[in-house]
Design a protein around this motif. Structure first.
Motif, mmCIF file in Angstrom:
data_model
loop_
_atom_site.group_PDB
_atom_site.id
_atom_site.type_symbol
_atom_site.label_atom_id
_atom_site.label_comp_id
_atom_site.label_asym_id
_atom_site.label_seq_id
_atom_site.Cartn_x
_atom_site.Cartn_y
_atom_site.Cartn_z
ATOM 1 N N ILE A 165 3.969 9.363 14.975
ATOM 2 C CA ILE A 165 5.092 9.595 14.063
ATOM 3 C C ILE A 165 4.734 9.283 12.613
ATOM 4 O O ILE A 165 5.549 9.463 11.728
ATOM 5 N N GLY A 166 3.516 8.833 12.378
ATOM 6 C CA GLY A 166 3.035 8.606 11.013
ATOM 7 C C GLY A 166 3.370 7.239 10.452
ATOM 8 O O GLY A 166 3.147 6.986 9.268
ATOM 9 N N LEU A 167 3.899 6.366 11.295
ATOM 10 C CA LEU A 167 4.278 5.044 10.808
ATOM 11 C C LEU A 167 3.062 4.154 10.562
ATOM 12 O O LEU A 167 3.077 3.312 9.645
ATOM 13 N N ALA A 168 2.004 4.352 11.329
ATOM 14 C CA ALA A 168 0.810 3.516 11.163
ATOM 15 C C ALA A 168 0.176 3.734 9.793
ATOM 16 O O ALA A 168 -0.198 2.776 9.104
ATOM 17 N N GLY A 169 0.052 4.971 9.388
ATOM 18 C CA GLY A 169 -0.504 5.264 8.066
ATOM 19 C C GLY A 169 0.369 4.716 6.957
ATOM 20 O O GLY A 169 -0.118 4.191 5.954
ATOM 21 N N ALA A 170 1.690 4.839 7.167
ATOM 22 C CA ALA A 170 2.611 4.308 6.160
ATOM 23 C C ALA A 170 2.508 2.790 6.082
ATOM 24 O O ALA A 170 2.525 2.213 4.984
ATOM 25 N N LEU A 171 2.404 2.122 7.247
ATOM 26 C CA LEU A 171 2.267 0.671 7.247
ATOM 27 C C LEU A 171 0.959 0.238 6.604
ATOM 28 O O LEU A 171 0.911 -0.746 5.865
ATOM 29 N N GLN A 172 -0.092 0.997 6.899
ATOM 30 C CA GLN A 172 -1.383 0.638 6.324
ATOM 31 C C GLN A 172 -1.366 0.822 4.803
ATOM 32 O O GLN A 172 -1.839 -0.033 4.062
ATOM 33 N N ASN A 173 -0.791 1.941 4.347
ATOM 34 C CA ASN A 173 -0.681 2.146 2.902
ATOM 35 C C ASN A 173 0.265 1.126 2.272
ATOM 36 O O ASN A 173 0.030 0.647 1.164
ATOM 37 N N GLY A 174 1.338 0.807 2.990
ATOM 38 C CA GLY A 174 2.270 -0.199 2.490
ATOM 39 C C GLY A 174 1.618 -1.567 2.385
ATOM 40 O O GLY A 174 1.857 -2.306 1.422
ATOM 41 N N TYR A 206 -0.493 -5.828 -0.673
ATOM 42 C CA TYR A 206 -1.624 -6.713 -0.946
ATOM 43 C C TYR A 206 -2.026 -6.622 -2.418
ATOM 44 O O TYR A 206 -2.318 -7.642 -3.042
ATOM 45 N N ALA A 207 -2.024 -5.407 -2.962
ATOM 46 C CA ALA A 207 -2.380 -5.251 -4.380
ATOM 47 C C ALA A 207 -1.371 -5.987 -5.270
ATOM 48 O O ALA A 207 -1.751 -6.662 -6.230
#
Length: 141
Positions: free
Chosen positions: A89-98, A103-104
């Motif tokens: 569902i694309g949540l993993a990529g969103a969490l990783q980018n988030g 972190y930044a």
């Protein structure tokens, strides 16, 4: 005989005064200056070690955050199934980018606090070096 004994007493008194003034002038200054060198060196070492710890902690937190996503995708079957669903569902990529953006942002705040600590550390180090200079100036007189 009495004159000789009094002359020896005066000579011994002068020798004791000379040794005392020598000890006070050089040995006391040497002890104080060596202690001030130790304080200055320990202050500098503390600042360097603190920065090493802060940088290592920032890198470790980032690596831990990234490794959690990798572990979830390659981990235990139940977790792997859930991670696959989240990936679909694309949540993993969103969490990783988030996480990367979070972190930044957090690392920027930590770096600003490190800069504030840098000013305080430089003030401490300059104070210790100034004291060391004064003590060396007194010892040379």
């Amino acid at each position: 005989m009495l004159a000789v004994l009094s002359a020896i007493g005066v000579a011994v008194g002068f020798i004791i005064k000379f040794i005392k003034s020598f000890l006070v002038k050089y040995v006391v200054h040497a002890v104080i200056i060596s202690a001030q060198f130790a304080v200055t060196a320990s202050t500098i070492a503390f600042v360097v070690l603190f920065y090493g710890f802060a940088i290592t902690a920032l890198v470790s937190i980032y690596n831990l955050g990234i490794d959690i996503f990798d572990y979830a995708q390659n981990g235990i079957n139940g977790v792997q199934c859930f991670a696959g669903l989240v990936e679909c569902i694309g949540l993993a990529g969103a969490l990783q980018n988030g996480f990367t953006m979070l972190y930044a942002s957090l690392s920027t705040i930590v770096i600003f606090h490190l800069f504030k600590f840098t000013l305080t550390a430089f003030r401490l180090i300059m104070n210790e070096v100034f004291k060391l200079g004064l003590l060396l100036g007194q010892a040379m007189n």
